[in-house]
Design a protein around this motif. Structure first.
Motif, PDB file in Angstrom:
ATOM      1  N   ILE A  52       0.745  -1.293   0.056  1.00 27.15           N
ATOM      2  CA  ILE A  52      -0.039  -0.467  -0.001  1.00 27.15           C
ATOM      3  C   ILE A  52       1.213   1.320   0.040  1.00 27.15           C
ATOM      4  O   ILE A  52       0.714   2.643  -0.564  1.00 27.15           O
ATOM      5  N   PHE A  53       2.336   1.115   0.739  1.00 31.19           N
ATOM      6  CA  PHE A  53       2.765   2.463   0.772  1.00 31.19           C
ATOM      7  C   PHE A  53       3.562   2.371  -0.449  1.00 31.19           C
ATOM      8  O   PHE A  53       3.599   4.101  -1.160  1.00 31.19           O
ATOM      9  N   LEU A  54       4.388   1.280  -1.374  1.00 28.68           N
ATOM     10  CA  LEU A  54       4.667   1.493  -2.467  1.00 28.68           C
ATOM     11  C   LEU A  54       3.188   2.307  -3.745  1.00 28.68           C
ATOM     12  O   LEU A  54       3.642   3.271  -4.381  1.00 28.68           O
ATOM     13  N   PHE A  55       2.576   1.672  -3.489  1.00 29.09           N
ATOM     14  CA  PHE A  55       0.588   2.034  -4.645  1.00 29.09           C
ATOM     15  C   PHE A  55       0.329   3.842  -4.437  1.00 29.09           C
ATOM     16  O   PHE A  55       0.531   4.304  -5.160  1.00 29.09           O
ATOM     17  N   ILE A  56       0.862   4.051  -2.915  1.00 30.65           N
ATOM     18  CA  ILE A  56       0.380   5.752  -2.695  1.00 30.65           C
ATOM     19  C   ILE A  56       0.984   6.415  -3.315  1.00 30.65           C
ATOM     20  O   ILE A  56       0.855   6.974  -3.422  1.00 30.65           O
ATOM     21  N   GLY A  57       2.816   5.800  -2.948  1.00 33.61           N
ATOM     22  CA  GLY A  57       3.431   6.842  -4.046  1.00 33.61           C
ATOM     23  C   GLY A  57       3.329   7.145  -5.469  1.00 33.61           C
ATOM     24  O   GLY A  57       4.017   7.891  -5.748  1.00 33.61           O
ATOM     25  N   SER A  58       2.741   5.314  -5.951  1.00 28.93           N
ATOM     26  CA  SER A  58       2.818   5.264  -7.395  1.00 28.93           C
ATOM     27  C   SER A  58       1.634   6.606  -7.620  1.00 28.93           C
ATOM     28  O   SER A  58       1.186   6.976  -8.842  1.00 28.93           O
ATOM     29  N   LEU A  59       0.561   6.198  -6.709  1.00 27.86           N
ATOM     30  CA  LEU A  59      -0.704   7.131  -7.088  1.00 27.86           C
ATOM     31  C   LEU A  59      -0.378   8.549  -7.090  1.00 27.86           C
ATOM     32  O   LEU A  59      -0.451   9.104  -8.196  1.00 27.86           O
ATOM     33  N   GLY A  60       0.270   9.571  -5.922  1.00 27.63           N
ATOM     34  CA  GLY A  60       1.255   9.978  -6.725  1.00 27.63           C
ATOM     35  C   GLY A  60       1.950  10.368  -7.271  1.00 27.63           C
ATOM     36  O   GLY A  60       1.599  12.123  -7.700  1.00 27.63           O
ATOM     37  N   TYR A  61       2.482   9.890  -7.974  1.00 31.09           N
ATOM     38  CA  TYR A  61       4.138  10.338  -8.620  1.00 31.09           C
ATOM     39  C   TYR A  61       2.152  10.310 -10.429  1.00 31.09           C
ATOM     40  O   TYR A  61       2.637  11.336 -10.599  1.00 31.09           O
ATOM     41  N   VAL A  62       1.276   9.475 -11.094  1.00 34.55           N
ATOM     42  CA  VAL A  62       1.054   9.469 -11.702  1.00 34.55           C
ATOM     43  C   VAL A  62       0.112  10.799 -11.527  1.00 34.55           C
ATOM     44  O   VAL A  62      -0.272  11.703 -12.833  1.00 34.55           O
ATOM     45  N   ILE A  63      -0.994  10.842 -10.805  1.00 34.94           N
ATOM     46  CA  ILE A  63      -1.130  13.290 -10.260  1.00 34.94           C
ATOM     47  C   ILE A  63      -0.890  13.632 -10.646  1.00 34.94           C
ATOM     48  O   ILE A  63      -0.911  14.746 -11.670  1.00 34.94           O
ATOM     49  N   ALA A  64       0.542  13.519 -10.132  1.00 36.97           N
ATOM     50  CA  ALA A  64       1.405  15.257 -10.087  1.00 36.97           C
ATOM     51  C   ALA A  64       1.691  14.883 -11.679  1.00 36.97           C
ATOM     52  O   ALA A  64       2.230  16.246 -12.505  1.00 36.97           O
ATOM     53  N   THR A  65       2.138  13.821 -11.819  1.00 38.08           N
ATOM     54  CA  THR A  65       2.636  13.460 -13.773  1.00 38.08           C
ATOM     55  C   THR A  65       2.203  14.963 -14.906  1.00 38.08           C
ATOM     56  O   THR A  65       2.366  15.440 -15.595  1.00 38.08           O
ATOM     57  N   PHE A  66       0.230  14.181 -13.992  1.00 39.00           N
ATOM     58  CA  PHE A  66      -0.383  14.813 -15.223  1.00 39.00           C
ATOM     59  C   PHE A  66      -0.673  16.484 -15.356  1.00 39.00           C
ATOM     60  O   PHE A  66      -0.534  17.288 -16.342  1.00 39.00           O
ATOM     61  N   ILE A  67      -0.601  16.510 -13.796  1.00 35.12           N
ATOM     62  CA  ILE A  67      -0.580  17.865 -13.208  1.00 35.12           C
ATOM     63  C   ILE A  67       0.152  19.150 -13.480  1.00 35.12           C
ATOM     64  O   ILE A  67      -0.105  20.080 -14.261  1.00 35.12           O
ATOM     65  N   GLY A  68       1.749  18.340 -13.089  1.00 35.52           N
ATOM     66  CA  GLY A  68       2.731  19.009 -13.490  1.00 35.52           C
ATOM     67  C   GLY A  68       2.983  19.004 -15.217  1.00 35.52           C
ATOM     68  O   GLY A  68       3.515  20.331 -15.657  1.00 35.52           O
ATOM     69  N   GLY A  69       2.319  18.122 -16.565  1.00 35.49           N
ATOM     70  CA  GLY A  69       2.501  18.287 -17.840  1.00 35.49           C
ATOM     71  C   GLY A  69       1.879  19.514 -18.154  1.00 35.49           C
ATOM     72  O   GLY A  69       2.166  21.153 -18.673  1.00 35.49           O
ATOM     73  N   LEU A  70       0.235  19.677 -17.198  1.00 37.04           N
ATOM     74  CA  LEU A  70      -0.282  20.728 -17.178  1.00 37.04           C
ATOM     75  C   LEU A  70       0.368  22.544 -17.090  1.00 37.04           C
ATOM     76  O   LEU A  70       0.489  23.702 -17.522  1.00 37.04           O
ATOM     77  N   LEU A  71       0.981  22.176 -15.571  1.00 40.56           N
ATOM     78  CA  LEU A  71       1.796  23.587 -14.923  1.00 40.56           C
ATOM     79  C   LEU A  71       2.735  23.747 -15.526  1.00 40.56           C
ATOM     80  O   LEU A  71       2.768  25.225 -16.193  1.00 40.56           O
ATOM     81  N   CYS A  72       3.391  22.649 -16.638  1.00 37.69           N
ATOM     82  CA  CYS A  72       4.461  23.203 -17.428  1.00 37.69           C
ATOM     83  C   CYS A  72       3.531  24.137 -18.558  1.00 37.69           C
ATOM     84  O   CYS A  72       4.976  25.359 -18.971  1.00 37.69           O
ATOM     85  N   GLU A  73       3.336  24.030 -19.485  1.00 34.62           N
ATOM     86  CA  GLU A  73       2.487  24.825 -19.904  1.00 34.62           C
ATOM     87  C   GLU A  73       1.750  26.148 -19.443  1.00 34.62           C
ATOM     88  O   GLU A  73       1.763  27.162 -20.472  1.00 34.62           O
ATOM     89  N   LYS A  74       1.509  26.445 -18.537  1.00 33.22           N
ATOM     90  CA  LYS A  74       0.677  26.769 -17.599  1.00 33.22           C
ATOM     91  C   LYS A  74       1.775  28.052 -17.326  1.00 33.22           C
ATOM     92  O   LYS A  74       1.278  29.508 -17.478  1.00 33.22           O
ATOM     93  N   VAL A  75       2.631  27.555 -16.648  1.00 30.26           N
ATOM     94  CA  VAL A  75       3.425  28.431 -15.873  1.00 30.26           C
ATOM     95  C   VAL A  75       4.845  28.259 -16.293  1.00 30.26           C
ATOM     96  O   VAL A  75       5.842  29.276 -15.649  1.00 30.26           O
ATOM     97  N   GLY A  76       5.425  27.495 -16.680  1.00 28.19           N
ATOM     98  CA  GLY A  76       6.704  26.982 -16.542  1.00 28.19           C
ATOM     99  C   GLY A  76       7.762  26.283 -16.362  1.00 28.19           C
ATOM    100  O   GLY A  76       7.130  25.983 -15.179  1.00 28.19           O
ATOM    101  N   GLN A  77       9.060  26.145 -16.398  1.00 25.13           N
ATOM    102  CA  GLN A  77       9.395  24.417 -16.407  1.00 25.13           C
ATOM    103  C   GLN A  77      10.131  25.385 -14.547  1.00 25.13           C
ATOM    104  O   GLN A  77      10.038  24.383 -13.483  1.00 25.13           O
ATOM    105  N   LYS A  78      10.342  26.811 -14.916  1.00 30.68           N
ATOM    106  CA  LYS A  78      11.126  26.988 -13.523  1.00 30.68           C
ATOM    107  C   LYS A  78      10.373  26.628 -12.401  1.00 30.68           C
ATOM    108  O   LYS A  78      10.873  26.688 -11.264  1.00 30.68           O
ATOM    109  N   LYS A  79       9.199  27.281 -12.520  1.00 29.66           N
ATOM    110  CA  LYS A  79       8.013  27.324 -11.122  1.00 29.66           C
ATOM    111  C   LYS A  79       7.760  26.338 -11.171  1.00 29.66           C
ATOM    112  O   LYS A  79       7.555  25.762  -9.717  1.00 29.66           O
TER     113      LYS A  79
END
Length: 329
Positions: A52-79
């Motif tokens: 469960i510990f590792l699954f929670i980590g993977s879940l966080g990674y998946v969510i942030a990868t999706f959000i991070g891609g959108l954020l890179c488009e909106k606010v840029g890589q530095k932020k």
């Protein structure tokens, strides 16, 4: 002329920063393989809870990868990189203070948010730096990750065996991230803008995107699964201590590191798809053979890291070429 020199110096400084970030990221992510037996003992949990510990980590990674891609488009890589580093510092603080397993789960989730934010920012930034050496730069960047993943578990295993508390390990890593964040404030990061709809060559092939998701998903599962479970497996099945078990994992990531150091030149010479296909076949054969051989095959699991090495960075680089109009420098 002066501006060009300044830009070159800024690019060089940014590349060195990325290399250091990848090393520290890898250490923070991969010492958990050594610490899983420690977590089981200190928090009184079983392998199911660790799953469960590792699954929670993977879940966080998946969510942030999706959000991070959108954020890179909106606010840029530095932020996004800044958010990622700050998130890593917060997660490490949670690990240090965790008194119950549920808090450890929260720290794991937040840590993987940070890892994903930094990863997506770096992987979308690399293709616009040193355009003539993209494959080499991408593989050297991930070589640095392999370097951290190699030295991290071995270092952690030795320190744990010498009586150093696992919380102290996370404290040292948190300090390293604070230093990196301070340095990053003064670095210039080029902007990567999204091409307009009119600039894109037709519709994006959704089937191709799906296959990329599947391919990267299986690869990450194989690499992260080895990094997370190998030490626990060796210790439980064969009775080895943390230091000895960590040696096998360090060799795996060491071979991964060597492959990424040399892999860029190999890929450029023999072609992306051709090289990846051959490396994947060799990784599958060696890893499968190792599992059938039992204890005698442990070293083969370590050696298979050489053939895992180029898959992730080269696949990411092909994405920037296949969807070349998605991001433009």
């Amino acid at each position: 002329m002066k501006e060009k020199v300044t830009n070159n110096k800024s690019t060089f400084a940014l590349i060195i920063f990325i290399f250091l970030l990848m090393i520290i990221n890898a250490i923070s992510e991969n010492i958990r393989g050594v610490l899983i037996p420690v977590f089981k003992s200190e928090f009184g949990v079983k392998d199911t809870n660790i799953g469960i510990f590792l699954f929670i980590g993977s879940l966080g990674y998946v969510i942030a990868t999706f959000i991070g891609g959108l954020l890179c488009e909106k606010v840029g890589q530095k932020k996004v990189l800044s958010i990622g580093i700050i998130t890593m510092i917060v997660s490490l603080g949670i690990f240090i203070k965790a008194s119950i397993f549920e808090v450890l789960l929260l720290g794991m989730f937040i840590m993987n948010l940070g890892l994903a934010f930094t990863s997506i920012a770096v992987n979308t930034l690399i293709p616009v730096l040193l355009l003539s050496f993209q494959a080499i730069l991408m593989n050297v960047t991930h070589f640095c990750y392999g370097l951290g993943a190699s030295i991290g578990p071995k270092m952690a295993g030795n320190l744990i065996n010498k009586g150093v508390r696992w919380r102290s390990l996370y404290l040292y890593i948190a300090i390293a991230f604070v230093v990196l964040l301070f340095i990053f404030i003064f670095l210039k990061v080029p902007e990567v803008h999204k091409a307009s709809q009119n600039e894109e060559n037709g519709e994006v092939d959704k089937t191709l995107i799906f296959f990329y998701i599947i391919a990267l998903g299986f690869y990450v599962c194989a690499e992260m699964g080895t990094g997370s479970w190998l030490i626990n497996y060796i210790k439980n099945v064969y009775g080895y201590n943390e230091a000895t078990s960590a040696t096998y994992l360090s060799i795996f990531f060491g071979m991964l590191t060597i492959g990424r150091l040399l892999g860029g030149a190999v890929v450029e010479k023999f072609g992306y798809i051709n090289t990846m296909l051959k490396f994947l076949i060799m990784a599958f054969v060696i890893y499968t053979l190792a599992l059938f051989m039992g204890e005698k095959g442990l070293i083969l699991i370590s050696i298979s890291g050489l053939f895992f090495s180029i898959i992730f960075p080269t696949t990411v680089l092909t994405i920037s070429k296949v969807f070349s109009k998605k991001y433009l420098p």
